[in-house]
Design a protein around this motif. Sequence first.
Motif, PDB file in Angstrom:
ATOM      1  N   VAL A 130       6.061  -7.760   9.689  1.00  0.00           N
ATOM      2  CA  VAL A 130       5.833  -6.578   9.501  1.00  0.00           C
ATOM      3  C   VAL A 130       4.455  -6.176   8.868  1.00  0.00           C
ATOM      4  N   ASP A 131       3.773  -7.134   8.600  1.00  0.00           N
ATOM      5  CA  ASP A 131       2.383  -6.988   8.043  1.00  0.00           C
ATOM      6  C   ASP A 131       1.233  -7.787   8.502  1.00  0.00           C
ATOM      7  N   ALA A 132       1.480  -9.263   8.163  1.00  0.00           N
ATOM      8  CA  ALA A 132       0.149 -10.201   8.519  1.00  0.00           C
ATOM      9  C   ALA A 132      -0.139 -10.253   9.893  1.00  0.00           C
ATOM     10  N   GLY A 136      -5.122  -7.254  13.043  1.00  0.00           N
ATOM     11  CA  GLY A 136      -6.215  -8.063  13.232  1.00  0.00           C
ATOM     12  C   GLY A 136      -6.999  -8.511  12.045  1.00  0.00           C
ATOM     13  N   LYS A 137      -6.362  -8.600  10.712  1.00  0.00           N
ATOM     14  CA  LYS A 137      -7.330  -9.507   9.697  1.00  0.00           C
ATOM     15  C   LYS A 137      -6.870 -11.007   9.791  1.00  0.00           C
ATOM     16  N   THR A 138      -7.919 -11.875   9.885  1.00  0.00           N
ATOM     17  CA  THR A 138      -7.613 -13.291   9.882  1.00  0.00           C
ATOM     18  C   THR A 138      -8.506 -13.733   8.665  1.00  0.00           C
ATOM     19  N   ILE A 216       4.425   1.897  11.459  1.00  0.00           N
ATOM     20  CA  ILE A 216       3.502   2.702  10.299  1.00  0.00           C
ATOM     21  C   ILE A 216       2.247   1.950  10.094  1.00  0.00           C
ATOM     22  N   LYS A 217       2.390   0.376  10.008  1.00  0.00           N
ATOM     23  CA  LYS A 217       1.090  -0.233   9.858  1.00  0.00           C
ATOM     24  C   LYS A 217       0.247   0.046  11.064  1.00  0.00           C
ATOM     25  N   ASN A 218       0.616  -0.121  12.223  1.00  0.00           N
ATOM     26  CA  ASN A 218      -0.163   0.123  13.458  1.00  0.00           C
ATOM     27  C   ASN A 218      -0.655   1.786  13.518  1.00  0.00           C
ATOM     28  N   LYS A 226     -11.177  -1.182  10.307  1.00  0.00           N
ATOM     29  CA  LYS A 226     -12.001  -1.777   9.435  1.00  0.00           C
ATOM     30  C   LYS A 226     -11.976  -1.623   7.999  1.00  0.00           C
ATOM     31  N   GLU A 227     -10.959  -0.704   7.650  1.00  0.00           N
ATOM     32  CA  GLU A 227     -10.646  -0.548   6.041  1.00  0.00           C
ATOM     33  C   GLU A 227     -11.860   0.366   5.583  1.00  0.00           C
ATOM     34  N   GLY A 228     -12.395   1.334   6.050  1.00  0.00           N
ATOM     35  CA  GLY A 228     -13.040   2.172   5.384  1.00  0.00           C
ATOM     36  C   GLY A 228     -12.624   3.060   4.660  1.00  0.00           C
ATOM     37  N   LEU A 230      -8.793   4.996   5.125  1.00  0.00           N
ATOM     38  CA  LEU A 230      -7.197   5.121   5.347  1.00  0.00           C
ATOM     39  C   LEU A 230      -6.374   3.580   5.184  1.00  0.00           C
ATOM     40  N   ARG A 231      -7.091   2.525   5.778  1.00  0.00           N
ATOM     41  CA  ARG A 231      -6.337   1.404   5.590  1.00  0.00           C
ATOM     42  C   ARG A 231      -6.097   0.867   4.120  1.00  0.00           C
ATOM     43  N   LYS A 232      -6.882   1.307   3.343  1.00  0.00           N
ATOM     44  CA  LYS A 232      -6.873   0.870   1.951  1.00  0.00           C
ATOM     45  C   LYS A 232      -5.171   1.168   1.148  1.00  0.00           C
ATOM     46  N   VAL A 233      -4.520   1.927   2.000  1.00  0.00           N
ATOM     47  CA  VAL A 233      -3.277   2.358   1.624  1.00  0.00           C
ATOM     48  C   VAL A 233      -2.530   1.064   1.630  1.00  0.00           C
ATOM     49  N   LEU A 234      -2.653   0.232   2.373  1.00  0.00           N
ATOM     50  CA  LEU A 234      -1.765  -1.222   2.624  1.00  0.00           C
ATOM     51  C   LEU A 234      -2.361  -1.831   1.373  1.00  0.00           C
ATOM     52  N   ASN A 235      -3.220  -1.581   0.570  1.00  0.00           N
ATOM     53  CA  ASN A 235      -3.427  -2.472  -0.528  1.00  0.00           C
ATOM     54  C   ASN A 235      -2.719  -1.977  -1.700  1.00  0.00           C
TER      55      ASN A 235
HETATM   56  N1  GLY Z   1      -2.062  -6.529   4.548  1.00  0.00           N
HETATM   57  C1  GLY Z   1      -3.125  -5.432   4.517  1.00  0.00           C
HETATM   58  C2  GLY Z   1      -3.839  -5.150   5.685  1.00  0.00           C
HETATM   59  O1  GLY Z   1      -3.645  -5.425   6.772  1.00  0.00           O
HETATM   60  O2  GLY Z   1      -4.622  -4.330   5.656  1.00  0.00           O
END
Ligand code: GLY
Length: 356
Positions: A130-132, A136-138, A216-218, A226-228, A230-235
Amino acid sequence: MNTIQAQGYQVIINKGIYKKLNDYLLSQKISSVFILSDQNTNENCLPILVKNLDKTIKYNSIVVEPGEENKNLDTCSFLWQELTNQGADRRSLLINIGGGVITDMGGFVASTFKRGIRFINIPTTLLSMVDASVGGKTGVDFGMLKNQIGVFSNPEMVLIDTRYLDTLNLRYKTSGLAEIIKYAISYDTSIWDDIIDFDWGNKQALVELIYKSISIKNEIVLEDPKEGHLRKVLNFGHTLGHAVESYFLESKDKKTLTHGEAIAIGMILETFLSVEILGFPKDIFKLLQDKIFYFFPKTNISTSDIDHIFEYLIHDKKNVNGEVKFVLAKDFGKYAIDVNVEKALMKNAIEYYIGV
Ligand code: GLY
């Protein structure tokens, strides 16, 4: 519905995944296939994958020790060396079969080997499903700091076979629920009902929950890869959660927490901060807390741990100019990004958790 279109690749759940894999491997110009697993997935998951692989496909297997403590540059060096020794070239492909450690590290190793070879992720834990595995985060940990070294790099595809979840014990299965609860609190409350009714015995509901969570994550990642912003919400839950996780990992007299257990603590602390700073409704906080404790019973933290936990906050990747930046929630499902929090209030939050 079992396919999610991510940025340049698809995430496919259950039906048809091995046909998709075989068609890809047989139709693309691939010089050699490598499969990365850890000792657990090598034993419990690889046989299922191999059974479903077209018999004409040859592969080399690389196995590493399991666990977050092995997600580091030493293991990467070993993997780059193995790929080199076993003749991998730029047209080789790496299949990562495992939890977040394997998909994060395998993705990083593939993305940096000879400036990048292709890789496919087959996540085997709920957390990595569901997350990792999506977004595209490696990367790997560096010293005591989680995910400090890494690159954004997308797989060719992500294939989810929910049968792999049956190979996990309940503690490790449950870990992934924390990320799903995170989506509900910070971004999309519609998934909360699925959490309320959640039952491991209902396989169909589980598949739907996985599909919904990835969707949702997608949606978030497509908007801000690149987490400028909105993606920060995942934190959400991860600022203090990561600090607690790293501290417990490093500390000799603490048990190592699963990622979900640490994030569950982080979510209680950060919802507490949301109540104090942004007026998040207290009654909903209570409701969320009860459910979080239902899945993740309270962890023993003492007041003498607080300063140690703070030491790990200094290196949080979200810090800007030395300030710790939090993702909090103004209301249920309504995030607030880059919130400054005074140290005294963070201390109150941990003391609240200790006393609850
Ligand atoms: N696990 C947080 C992210 O993918 O941004």
